[in-house]
Design a protein around this motif. Structure first.
Motif, PDB file in Angstrom:
ATOM      1  N   GLU A 207      25.505  47.255 -18.337  1.00 58.47           N
ATOM      2  CA  GLU A 207      25.720  48.555 -17.702  1.00 58.47           C
ATOM      3  C   GLU A 207      24.422  49.096 -17.099  1.00 58.47           C
ATOM      4  OE1 GLU A 207      29.223  50.486 -17.725  1.00 58.47           O
ATOM      5  OE2 GLU A 207      28.890  48.376 -17.241  1.00 58.47           O
ATOM      6  N   TYR A 208      23.303  48.831 -17.769  1.00 58.48           N
ATOM      7  CA  TYR A 208      21.994  49.208 -17.224  1.00 58.48           C
ATOM      8  C   TYR A 208      21.759  48.512 -15.889  1.00 58.48           C
ATOM      9  CZ  TYR A 208      16.860  49.200 -16.784  1.00 58.48           C
ATOM     10  OH  TYR A 208      15.570  49.314 -16.324  1.00 58.48           O
ATOM     11  N   ALA A 209      22.072  47.224 -15.822  1.00 53.15           N
ATOM     12  CA  ALA A 209      21.893  46.457 -14.584  1.00 53.15           C
ATOM     13  C   ALA A 209      22.773  47.012 -13.466  1.00 53.15           C
ATOM     14  CB  ALA A 209      22.222  44.986 -14.832  1.00 53.15           C
ATOM     15  N   ARG A 210      23.993  47.357 -13.817  1.00 50.87           N
ATOM     16  CA  ARG A 210      24.932  47.874 -12.811  1.00 50.87           C
ATOM     17  C   ARG A 210      24.488  49.245 -12.304  1.00 50.87           C
ATOM     18  NH1 ARG A 210      29.978  50.725 -12.884  1.00 50.87           N
ATOM     19  NH2 ARG A 210      29.896  51.020 -15.137  1.00 50.87           N
ATOM     20  N   ALA A 211      24.028  50.093 -13.209  1.00 52.48           N
ATOM     21  CA  ALA A 211      23.662  51.456 -12.831  1.00 52.48           C
ATOM     22  C   ALA A 211      22.377  51.509 -12.006  1.00 52.48           C
ATOM     23  CB  ALA A 211      23.505  52.318 -14.076  1.00 52.48           C
ATOM     24  N   PHE A 212      21.379  50.717 -12.397  1.00 49.39           N
ATOM     25  CA  PHE A 212      20.056  50.816 -11.780  1.00 49.39           C
ATOM     26  C   PHE A 212      19.759  49.678 -10.809  1.00 49.39           C
ATOM     27  CE2 PHE A 212      19.774  53.421 -15.564  1.00 49.39           C
ATOM     28  CZ  PHE A 212      19.073  54.531 -15.115  1.00 49.39           C
ATOM     29  N   ASN A 213      20.745  48.807 -10.611  1.00 44.73           N
ATOM     30  CA  ASN A 213      20.563  47.667  -9.709  1.00 44.73           C
ATOM     31  C   ASN A 213      19.336  46.842 -10.110  1.00 44.73           C
ATOM     32  OD1 ASN A 213      21.273  45.992  -7.543  1.00 44.73           O
ATOM     33  ND2 ASN A 213      19.977  47.113  -6.101  1.00 44.73           N
ATOM     34  N   LYS A 214      19.278  46.513 -11.381  1.00 48.37           N
ATOM     35  CA  LYS A 214      18.180  45.738 -11.959  1.00 48.37           C
ATOM     36  C   LYS A 214      18.749  44.493 -12.637  1.00 48.37           C
ATOM     37  CE  LYS A 214      15.021  48.883 -11.046  1.00 48.37           C
ATOM     38  NZ  LYS A 214      13.954  48.636 -10.035  1.00 48.37           N
ATOM     39  N   PRO A 215      17.888  43.537 -12.991  1.00 48.20           N
ATOM     40  CA  PRO A 215      18.369  42.412 -13.792  1.00 48.20           C
ATOM     41  C   PRO A 215      18.941  42.900 -15.116  1.00 48.20           C
ATOM     42  CG  PRO A 215      16.191  41.944 -12.903  1.00 48.20           C
ATOM     43  CD  PRO A 215      16.464  43.388 -12.620  1.00 48.20           C
ATOM     44  N   ALA A 216      19.843  42.129 -15.691  1.00 47.89           N
ATOM     45  CA  ALA A 216      20.514  42.528 -16.933  1.00 47.89           C
ATOM     46  C   ALA A 216      19.633  42.250 -18.142  1.00 47.89           C
ATOM     47  CB  ALA A 216      21.846  41.809 -17.067  1.00 47.89           C
ATOM     48  N   ILE A 217      18.458  42.857 -18.127  1.00 43.69           N
ATOM     49  CA  ILE A 217      17.566  42.793 -19.282  1.00 43.69           C
ATOM     50  C   ILE A 217      16.987  44.186 -19.518  1.00 43.69           C
ATOM     51  CG2 ILE A 217      16.966  40.372 -18.918  1.00 43.69           C
ATOM     52  CD1 ILE A 217      14.213  41.338 -17.896  1.00 43.69           C
ATOM     53  N   ILE A 218      16.868  44.537 -20.783  1.00 42.65           N
ATOM     54  CA  ILE A 218      16.238  45.802 -21.158  1.00 42.65           C
ATOM     55  C   ILE A 218      15.034  45.466 -22.036  1.00 42.65           C
ATOM     56  CG2 ILE A 218      16.491  47.941 -22.454  1.00 42.65           C
ATOM     57  CD1 ILE A 218      19.428  47.963 -21.759  1.00 42.65           C
ATOM     58  N   PRO A 219      13.809  45.789 -21.586  1.00 41.42           N
ATOM     59  CA  PRO A 219      12.631  45.547 -22.424  1.00 41.42           C
ATOM     60  C   PRO A 219      12.572  46.586 -23.537  1.00 41.42           C
ATOM     61  CG  PRO A 219      11.977  46.621 -20.388  1.00 41.42           C
ATOM     62  CD  PRO A 219      13.459  46.366 -20.274  1.00 41.42           C
ATOM     63  N   GLN A 220      13.485  46.448 -24.448  1.00 44.67           N
ATOM     64  CA  GLN A 220      13.804  47.528 -25.380  1.00 44.67           C
ATOM     65  C   GLN A 220      12.767  47.721 -26.476  1.00 44.67           C
ATOM     66  OE1 GLN A 220      17.890  47.531 -26.513  1.00 44.67           O
ATOM     67  NE2 GLN A 220      17.551  48.675 -28.390  1.00 44.67           N
ATOM     68  N   ALA A 221      12.195  46.618 -26.970  1.00 43.32           N
ATOM     69  CA  ALA A 221      11.286  46.736 -28.110  1.00 43.32           C
ATOM     70  C   ALA A 221      10.302  45.576 -28.128  1.00 43.32           C
ATOM     71  CB  ALA A 221      12.079  46.767 -29.417  1.00 43.32           C
ATOM     72  N   GLY A 222       9.137  45.838 -28.689  1.00 36.74           N
ATOM     73  CA  GLY A 222       8.124  44.797 -28.819  1.00 36.74           C
ATOM     74  C   GLY A 222       7.078  45.216 -29.831  1.00 36.74           C
ATOM     75  N   ILE A 223       6.055  44.393 -29.975  1.00 35.38           N
ATOM     76  CA  ILE A 223       5.004  44.665 -30.952  1.00 35.38           C
ATOM     77  C   ILE A 223       3.937  45.567 -30.325  1.00 35.38           C
ATOM     78  CG2 ILE A 223       3.179  43.662 -32.377  1.00 35.38           C
ATOM     79  CD1 ILE A 223       4.904  41.163 -32.637  1.00 35.38           C
ATOM     80  N   ILE A 224       3.680  46.686 -30.983  1.00 35.79           N
ATOM     81  CA  ILE A 224       2.579  47.561 -30.574  1.00 35.79           C
ATOM     82  C   ILE A 224       1.453  47.427 -31.608  1.00 35.79           C
ATOM     83  CG2 ILE A 224       4.004  49.180 -29.273  1.00 35.79           C
ATOM     84  CD1 ILE A 224       3.823  51.091 -31.704  1.00 35.79           C
ATOM     85  N   ILE A 225       0.211  47.503 -31.134  1.00 37.77           N
ATOM     86  CA  ILE A 225      -0.942  47.286 -32.015  1.00 37.77           C
ATOM     87  C   ILE A 225      -2.000  48.338 -31.729  1.00 37.77           C
ATOM     88  CG2 ILE A 225      -2.637  45.597 -32.842  1.00 37.77           C
ATOM     89  CD1 ILE A 225      -1.007  43.433 -31.423  1.00 37.77           C
ATOM     90  N   GLN A 226      -2.572  48.890 -32.764  1.00 41.86           N
ATOM     91  CA  GLN A 226      -3.691  49.817 -32.610  1.00 41.86           C
ATOM     92  C   GLN A 226      -4.849  49.057 -31.947  1.00 41.86           C
ATOM     93  OE1 GLN A 226      -6.866  50.320 -34.093  1.00 41.86           O
ATOM     94  NE2 GLN A 226      -7.034  52.429 -33.368  1.00 41.86           N
ATOM     95  N   SER A 227      -5.418  49.623 -30.904  1.00 41.70           N
ATOM     96  CA  SER A 227      -6.356  48.896 -30.037  1.00 41.70           C
ATOM     97  C   SER A 227      -7.533  48.282 -30.793  1.00 41.70           C
ATOM     98  CB  SER A 227      -6.882  49.823 -28.936  1.00 41.70           C
ATOM     99  OG  SER A 227      -5.854  50.182 -28.063  1.00 41.70           O
ATOM    100  N   LYS A 228      -8.168  49.069 -31.652  1.00 33.99           N
ATOM    101  CA  LYS A 228      -9.320  48.559 -32.405  1.00 33.99           C
ATOM    102  C   LYS A 228      -8.896  47.427 -33.332  1.00 33.99           C
ATOM    103  CE  LYS A 228     -13.174  50.100 -35.323  1.00 33.99           C
ATOM    104  NZ  LYS A 228     -13.793  51.257 -36.018  1.00 33.99           N
ATOM    105  N   PHE A 229      -7.729  47.575 -33.946  1.00 36.36           N
ATOM    106  CA  PHE A 229      -7.195  46.543 -34.841  1.00 36.36           C
ATOM    107  C   PHE A 229      -6.935  45.248 -34.069  1.00 36.36           C
ATOM    108  CE2 PHE A 229      -3.658  44.671 -37.379  1.00 36.36           C
ATOM    109  CZ  PHE A 229      -4.320  44.559 -38.597  1.00 36.36           C
ATOM    110  N   TYR A 230      -6.434  45.407 -32.837  1.00 34.88           N
ATOM    111  CA  TYR A 230      -6.201  44.226 -31.996  1.00 34.88           C
ATOM    112  C   TYR A 230      -7.511  43.521 -31.672  1.00 34.88           C
ATOM    113  CZ  TYR A 230      -5.120  41.360 -27.938  1.00 34.88           C
ATOM    114  OH  TYR A 230      -5.022  40.303 -27.059  1.00 34.88           O
ATOM    115  N   GLU A 231      -8.517  44.276 -31.276  1.00 29.66           N
ATOM    116  CA  GLU A 231      -9.810  43.667 -30.930  1.00 29.66           C
ATOM    117  C   GLU A 231     -10.438  42.972 -32.133  1.00 29.66           C
ATOM    118  OE1 GLU A 231     -11.005  43.260 -27.984  1.00 29.66           O
ATOM    119  OE2 GLU A 231      -9.366  44.393 -27.058  1.00 29.66           O
ATOM    120  N   GLN A 232     -10.260  43.550 -33.301  1.00 25.91           N
ATOM    121  CA  GLN A 232     -10.810  42.949 -34.517  1.00 25.91           C
ATOM    122  C   GLN A 232     -10.062  41.673 -34.922  1.00 25.91           C
ATOM    123  OE1 GLN A 232     -10.362  46.287 -37.153  1.00 25.91           O
ATOM    124  NE2 GLN A 232     -12.442  47.074 -36.763  1.00 25.91           N
TER     125      GLN A 232
END
Length: 320
Positions: A207-232
């Motif tokens: 339905e997202y693809a139909r409404a917004f004329n986009k591919p049928a994928i939703i980048p709904q969730a992923g891994i977020i990391i505190q920047s300093k923790f990532y660099e370390q």
């Protein structure tokens, strides 16, 4: 024993006592959401190359409020989160970045009404869903707005957790429920057991693809990391990213074994997880490789209601 021999023995003993500490693995804590991609994270933590060099603890949080509290008190430095939650944290002053996307399509509508085939068919229906102003709700209402449908014609009931959605949908007179996998697969199994006719009416990403004329994928969730923790811990996360891809392949090739592992982290029977693996759009894609898709989705949320991402679109540097 003379003094020289004593010193040699003392030195050797001291080194032997220090050796276990020199060989000890570095500890690192990762958190997942109560959703299907956590199985990918758990398998990567258990089986991946990163587990050879790090002592990985993997846990899941129960709801977005618990996640926000964990970030605020410094307990959570790396976690899977809905896209809007990560951006909200950034705009509240928490220096997080998005490592990757782990799901392209895990949100669907379950229905007791055979006539319901798309979002327009839900007008006038009783609908139950979790987390007002969080991801399932945001996407659903943004699609309604984009299709120029009247939101007031949708009877929405909100509860505080996905399991509540499942229980009330099966027990009461709701026509439809918005559910994440693997809960939707659990719903099918439980409905069959009690003789209730329930079907997966449609996928939200379609339905997202139909409404917004986009591919049928939703980048709904992923891994977020505190920047300093990532660099370390950059070397760890580079390895863990490869482990996640290997875990996704393992899930595809060994769904039953993956489901048995997953049932230790999600309160879900393995049969439901196996079905979920087959029909959901799991992914492991670096955030920087999905810049256009991610910012299209962020802009969609912003245009619907800027407050839902803290009033500001993040810079491109938000994507790792």
């Amino acid at each position: 024993m003379n003094k020289r021999e004593f010193l040699k023995l003392s030195t050797a003993f001291g080194v032997s006592m220090m050796a276990p500490n020199l060989m000890a693995k570095q500890s690192i804590s990762l958190y997942g959401a109560p959703a299907l991609p956590s199985v990918t994270m758990a398998i990567a933590a258990l089986q991946g190359k990163s587990s050879k060099t790090h002592d990985i603890t993997f846990k899941t949080w129960k709801n977005p409020d618990q996640l926000r509290a964990g970030v605020a008190n410094g307990l959570i430095n790396a976690t899977m989160a809905p896209l809007n939650v990560g951006i909200n944290l950034l705009n509240q002053g928490f220096d997080f970045k998005l490592l990757n996307i782990l799901a392209f399509g895990v949100l669907c509508v379950m229905s007791k009404d055979e006539s319901i085939k798309n979002i327009a068919d839900l007008k006038g229906k009783k609908i139950i869903l979790p987390f007002k102003n969080d991801m399932p709700d945001i996407i659903f209402r943004a699609i309604i707005k984009k299709l120029e449908l009247n939101e007031s014609e949708y009877e929405l009931t909100y509860v505080q957790s996905p399991p509540e959605v499942l229980g009330l949908f099966l027990q009461k007179e709701y026509d439809a429920a918005i559910m994440l996998e693997p809960l939707a697969s659990v719903c099918e199994l439980r409905a069959k057991k009690i003789g209730l006719s329930v079907k997966r009416a449609f996928w939200i990403h379609d339905e997202y693809a139909r409404a917004f004329n986009k591919p049928a994928i939703i980048p709904q969730a992923g891994i977020i990391i505190q920047s300093k923790f990532y660099e370390q811990n950059k070397e760890f996360f580079d390895t863990y990213e490869s482990d996640l891809k290997a875990a996704l392949n393992f899930i595809s090739s060994n769904p039953q074994s993956a489901a048995e592992i997953g049932s230790n982290y999600l309160p879900t029977p393995s049969k439901a997880l196996v079905n979920s693996f087959k029909i959901s759009k799991l992914a492991v894609t670096r955030a920087s490789e999905l810049g256009d898709e991610i910012f299209d989705f962020i802009n969609m949320i912003y245009e619907f209601n800027p407050k839902l991402i803290g009033g500001k679109i993040p810079p491109k540097s938000y994507l790792l």
